[in-house]
Design an enzyme around this catalytic site. Structure first.
Site, PDB file in Angstrom:
ATOM      1  N   ARG A   1      56.185  53.165   9.266  1.00  0.00           N
ATOM      2  CA  ARG A   1      57.380  53.805  10.088  1.00  0.00           C
ATOM      3  C   ARG A   1      57.884  52.754  11.081  1.00  0.00           C
ATOM      4  NH1 ARG A   1      55.163  57.974   8.023  1.00  0.00           N
ATOM      5  NH2 ARG A   1      53.336  56.786   8.844  1.00  0.00           N
ATOM      6  N   THR A   2      57.085  52.167  11.614  1.00  0.00           N
ATOM      7  CA  THR A   2      57.585  51.113  12.649  1.00  0.00           C
ATOM      8  C   THR A   2      58.120  49.964  12.070  1.00  0.00           C
ATOM      9  OG1 THR A   2      56.049  51.983  14.448  1.00  0.00           O
ATOM     10  CG2 THR A   2      57.251  50.127  14.928  1.00  0.00           C
TER      11      THR A   2
ATOM     12  N   LYS B   1      44.423  30.038   8.133  1.00  0.00           N
ATOM     13  CA  LYS B   1      44.011  28.742   7.918  1.00  0.00           C
ATOM     14  C   LYS B   1      43.293  28.321   9.209  1.00  0.00           C
ATOM     15  CE  LYS B   1      47.576  26.651   5.227  1.00  0.00           C
ATOM     16  NZ  LYS B   1      48.544  25.734   5.380  1.00  0.00           N
TER      17      LYS B   1
ATOM     18  N   ARG C   1      53.299  43.810  16.461  1.00  0.00           N
ATOM     19  CA  ARG C   1      52.221  44.894  16.462  1.00  0.00           C
ATOM     20  C   ARG C   1      50.922  44.015  16.217  1.00  0.00           C
ATOM     21  NH1 ARG C   1      51.677  50.392  13.187  1.00  0.00           N
ATOM     22  NH2 ARG C   1      53.262  50.866  14.890  1.00  0.00           N
TER      23      ARG C   1
ATOM     24  N   HIS D   1      53.306  51.773  23.127  1.00  0.00           N
ATOM     25  CA  HIS D   1      54.093  51.654  21.885  1.00  0.00           C
ATOM     26  C   HIS D   1      55.566  52.188  22.506  1.00  0.00           C
ATOM     27  CE1 HIS D   1      55.718  51.788  17.856  1.00  0.00           C
ATOM     28  NE2 HIS D   1      54.462  52.544  17.446  1.00  0.00           N
TER      29      HIS D   1
HETATM   30  C1  NCD Z   1      51.541  55.446  15.743  1.00  0.00           C
HETATM   31  C2  NCD Z   1      50.927  54.196  15.826  1.00  0.00           C
HETATM   32  O1  NCD Z   1      51.091  53.140  14.923  1.00  0.00           O
HETATM   33  O2  NCD Z   1      50.621  54.056  16.998  1.00  0.00           O
HETATM   34  N1  NCD Z   1      52.476  55.337  14.254  1.00  0.00           N
HETATM   35  C3  NCD Z   1      53.552  54.934  14.510  1.00  0.00           C
HETATM   36  O3  NCD Z   1      54.024  53.697  14.995  1.00  0.00           O
HETATM   37  N2  NCD Z   1      54.526  55.883  13.917  1.00  0.00           N
HETATM   38  C4  NCD Z   1      50.682  56.689  15.522  1.00  0.00           C
HETATM   39  C5  NCD Z   1      49.381  56.418  14.693  1.00  0.00           C
HETATM   40  O4  NCD Z   1      49.286  55.348  14.261  1.00  0.00           O
HETATM   41  O5  NCD Z   1      48.675  57.464  14.952  1.00  0.00           O
END
Ligand code: NCD
Length: 313
Positions: free
Chosen positions: A56-57, A85, A106, A134
């Site tokens: 999703r993100t 590398k 991320r 997040h």
């Molecule tokens: C979440 C995350 O990555 O922290 N997912 C997301 O971004 N929608 C929740 C999760 O991974 O449980």
């Protein structure tokens, strides 16, 4: 208030006015005809650097950028990059910063987005740093609540599941301190409790904060249930994970405990199979909001990209 050039690292850097402004811009983005949106970030390039899996993100950030007319660099899970590398993280960030106008990142380690922001000249957006924060998920969560109940103040909210390692609930608990929720409850096994620091600051703004181990102990008049996944990848000992996964299995029967006005949220992904924390039988209930919640990631991330790149005020 200007967002141009701003990094988005920790939700605690955002005031109530900031959050309300982002939500308002997201509402505008959602209403905007596609042909108009397409001009907002024409000639811009964003990078989506994901050192941890994401559906999703990552894809909603990319969709948001593409809808605004920007192009996206999306090295597949960074596996094709020179990090494999032996290139340093710092050099990698410096390169992407010089090629693109904004970096979405991320990473499994706490604080990496902050480190990247200190290196990069252009805006850096934290798309999750280990179990820490997040912030953009929280913004879309607040947007979802506002859209559904037309307010954030005065709500009754219950967060359920892995509150120790779940970064989405850490950011959400912090963001709620900017508002005046009526009631917040945390439901988890004893080993996965919400860290005290988040509970303490919520107690300053919220009439009542409670902790439970059983969903059935929650009051019936909750407005939003926020389910979360047990975060397998954060456990040092897999046996502990196996013991705790599946402790909550939100079903149609669980839903019956609450008033019809309850709405069920989940940042997703949920675990598939016998340890699933939110059973697919709930998906078609009118109270299920989680797929809509995920879709709301696009207008929120359109708003954020347009704001930090200075294309909207
Ligand atoms: C979440 C995350 O990555 O922290 N997912 C997301 O971004 N929608 C929740 C999760 O991974 O449980």
């Amino acid at each position: 208030m200007t967002f141009k050039g701003r990094d988005i690292i920790n939700i605690k850097d955002f005031s109530r006015e900031d959050l309300e402004h982002i939500i308002n811009v997201a509402f505008e983005m959602e209403k905007m005809p596609r042909g108009d949106a397409k001009n907002i970030l024409q000639n811009y390039i964003t990078a989506c650097l994901f050192f941890e899996p994401s559906t999703r993100t990552n894809n909603s950030f990319q969709t948001a950028a593409l809808r605004l007319g920007a192009n996206v660099l999306d090295p597949d899970l960074m596996e094709g990059s020179s990090i494999t590398k032996g290139e340093s993280f710092n050099d990698t960030i410096r390169m992407f910063d010089s090629y693109t106008d904004a970096i979405v990142i991320r990473h499994p380690q706490i604080n990496t987005a902050k480190i990247a922001a200190d290196i990069a000249k252009n805006p850096v957006i934290n798309a999750g740093d280990g179990p820490n924060q997040h912030p953009t998920q929280t913004m879309l969560d607040l947007y979802t609540m506002k859209k559904e109940k037309d307010r954030i103040d005065g709500l009754k909210i219950a967060m359920i599941g892995d509150l120790k390692y779940g970064r989405t609930v850490h950011s959400l608990a912090t963001a709620l301190t900017r508002f005046s929720p009526d009631y917040v409850a945390f439901v988890s096994p004893d080993e996965l409790k919400m860290p005290e620091v988040y509970i303490r600051s919520l107690k300053n703004v919220c009439a009542e904060v409670e902790e439970f181990e059983r969903i059935e102990d929650l009051p019936r008049d909750i407005d939003f249930i926020y389910m979360t996944r047990i975060q397998k990848e954060r456990f040092e000992n897999l046996e502990d994970y196996e013991r705790l996964a599946g402790v909550y299995q939100f079903s149609l029967k669980t839903l019956n405990h609450f008033n019809d006005s309850v709405r069920i949220m989940h940042p997703l992904p949920r675990i598939e199979g016998p340890k699933c924390e939110l059973l697919p039988e709930v998906d078609n209930a009118p109270q299920a909001l989680y797929f809509q919640q995920a879709a709301n990631g696009v207008p929120i991330r359109m708003a954020l990209l347009a704001l930090v790149l200075g294309a909207v005020e």
